[in-house]
Design a protein around this motif. Sequence first.
Motif, PDB file in Angstrom:
ATOM      1  N   UNK A 138       0.616  -1.437  -0.036  1.00 50.22           N
ATOM      2  CA  UNK A 138      -0.017   0.001   0.036  1.00 50.22           C
ATOM      3  C   UNK A 138       0.618   1.273  -0.103  1.00 50.22           C
ATOM      4  N   UNK A 139       2.160   1.132   0.013  1.00 49.17           N
ATOM      5  CA  UNK A 139       2.914   2.190   0.039  1.00 49.17           C
ATOM      6  C   UNK A 139       3.580   2.683  -0.911  1.00 49.17           C
ATOM      7  N   UNK A 140       4.148   3.633  -1.370  1.00 52.13           N
ATOM      8  CA  UNK A 140       5.046   4.132  -2.627  1.00 52.13           C
ATOM      9  C   UNK A 140       6.403   3.794  -2.505  1.00 52.13           C
ATOM     10  N   UNK A 141       6.742   2.501  -2.619  1.00 53.41           N
ATOM     11  CA  UNK A 141       8.024   1.873  -2.432  1.00 53.41           C
ATOM     12  C   UNK A 141       8.767   1.444  -3.426  1.00 53.41           C
ATOM     13  N   UNK A 142      10.105   1.732  -3.860  1.00 48.39           N
ATOM     14  CA  UNK A 142      11.079   1.172  -4.873  1.00 48.39           C
ATOM     15  C   UNK A 142      12.135   0.485  -4.361  1.00 48.39           C
ATOM     16  N   UNK A 143      12.678  -0.461  -4.884  1.00 47.45           N
ATOM     17  CA  UNK A 143      14.096  -0.770  -4.768  1.00 47.45           C
ATOM     18  C   UNK A 143      15.068   0.460  -5.318  1.00 47.45           C
ATOM     19  N   UNK A 144      15.599   0.996  -4.389  1.00 49.89           N
ATOM     20  CA  UNK A 144      16.232   2.257  -4.791  1.00 49.89           C
ATOM     21  C   UNK A 144      17.715   1.934  -5.626  1.00 49.89           C
ATOM     22  N   UNK A 145      18.323   1.126  -4.753  1.00 45.43           N
ATOM     23  CA  UNK A 145      19.454   0.460  -5.371  1.00 45.43           C
ATOM     24  C   UNK A 145      19.679  -1.003  -5.028  1.00 45.43           C
ATOM     25  N   UNK A 146      20.580  -1.509  -5.755  1.00 42.56           N
ATOM     26  CA  UNK A 146      20.972  -2.936  -5.652  1.00 42.56           C
ATOM     27  C   UNK A 146      22.501  -2.927  -5.477  1.00 42.56           C
ATOM     28  N   UNK A 147      23.077  -3.478  -4.647  1.00 41.98           N
ATOM     29  CA  UNK A 147      24.322  -3.675  -4.216  1.00 41.98           C
ATOM     30  C   UNK A 147      25.060  -5.023  -4.107  1.00 41.98           C
ATOM     31  N   UNK A 148      26.041  -5.392  -4.418  1.00 39.78           N
ATOM     32  CA  UNK A 148      26.766  -6.636  -4.373  1.00 39.78           C
ATOM     33  C   UNK A 148      28.249  -6.175  -4.000  1.00 39.78           C
ATOM     34  N   UNK A 149      28.442  -6.919  -2.743  1.00 40.51           N
ATOM     35  CA  UNK A 149      29.872  -6.788  -2.455  1.00 40.51           C
ATOM     36  C   UNK A 149      30.778  -7.978  -2.724  1.00 40.51           C
ATOM     37  N   UNK A 150      31.787  -7.910  -3.096  1.00 39.51           N
ATOM     38  CA  UNK A 150      32.858  -8.882  -3.267  1.00 39.51           C
ATOM     39  C   UNK A 150      33.779  -8.418  -2.114  1.00 39.51           C
ATOM     40  N   UNK A 151      33.689  -9.610  -1.161  1.00 35.42           N
ATOM     41  CA  UNK A 151      34.524  -9.329   0.137  1.00 35.42           C
ATOM     42  C   UNK A 151      35.865  -9.651   0.068  1.00 35.42           C
ATOM     43  N   UNK A 152      36.140 -10.473  -0.794  1.00 32.18           N
ATOM     44  CA  UNK A 152      37.642 -10.909  -0.858  1.00 32.18           C
ATOM     45  C   UNK A 152      38.215  -9.681  -1.969  1.00 32.18           C
TER      46      UNK A 152
END
Length: 389
Positions: free
Chosen positions: A341-355
């Motif tokens: 019911x709320x105005x939501x979006x995925x605002x960013x997608x992040x993938x960390x490579x920890x190595x």
Amino acid sequence: MSVTTETIAGWGTDFMTVHHVTASGSQADIGRALALRARLAYGWTPAPADRATARARRAWFARHWPQHLERMRGAGRALGVDIEADEVHLDGLTGVPTGSACSAGYYPPATTLDGRPFLGRNYDFFTTSATALFALVSGSPAPDGDEPPMSSRPHVLTCAPDDGPATTLITMNELDGCMEGINEHGLAVALLLADVESTSAPDVAGPQVGLSSTQLPRFLLDTCASAAQAVDALLGAKQYDLGAPLHYLVADRSGDAFVWERGPGGDEHVVRSDGGALCVTNHPLRRHRDPADLPADNPETALTYQRYRTISERSQGTDLSGERMREALDAVQVDSTTDTPYPLRTLWRTVFDLERTTMATRFYLGDAPDGTPRHSPEREFAVPVPHLR
């Protein structure tokens, strides 16, 4: 001291404009640079402070988080304010309103094809201004004016201090905390809303002694090199919520990971990885961890159980990878077709490579005419290598 600022995503009528700020030097130099940037980007000014509280906060930071205290000192110098006077708070603290939704996961080295660990997250948030969101939730009339959306001016910050680990992080609307980040040791942290089903309104009392919700990830990145050190640091740290309660996915390059949660009475919980992928959305993981045994979603849960089931099912096996992480996150992104019911979006997608200590992120730019989300090209940011700084 060196400071650079670059626009990396968004232009014209796009929903957001993203800037990348790179700063090096002493912690005080970095604090000065971030305060000037906050004043320019957000019109930030220090909030008046109760002197006893401000004095106690300074003492706590000096003992537990001196890096932050030095950045506050630099902020004071930028504004011509004496930090010792304890008249204002020289850090910017805001809350994350109830209703946001995020998804995250961690793939330890033993589960990936190339033996590299990955942490990924979708940052889901409101596309409205703070005033418009309050009107929506309270049933008040929609406000007039052109107040920008709360989430339309995020920053990527890369900091290489003389006296601490280098970090790369993302912050939505304040430059002394972060939503997620990674340091030169390969420790990564992401915050998420902890309990979408909570019906009690959060107390918003202003800055307190200890760590606020969005300061906690930055604290760990500044002071810890491993997940084990992060557990010890959190168990010894004073914490408080500014807004809705959050929980945190913390992971390192060795394969160690946990979710940090606190109960309404202040009880603390470390939900550890069992050796496989560790996933989390917006319900307390300590209560509902088994994807096969979850409650039903309702209009207020922002599909936390469905998203958790989906990302968990897509994160099984020992043939995982950064691309598999991206696919799992895309499967649970929030867009115009998502039932909320709320105005939501995925605002960013992040993938960390920890190595490799890198952060790869794409940003939401708006909806296409058919309602599908438009994104910026994914861009990779590296934590500065210590011997090259």
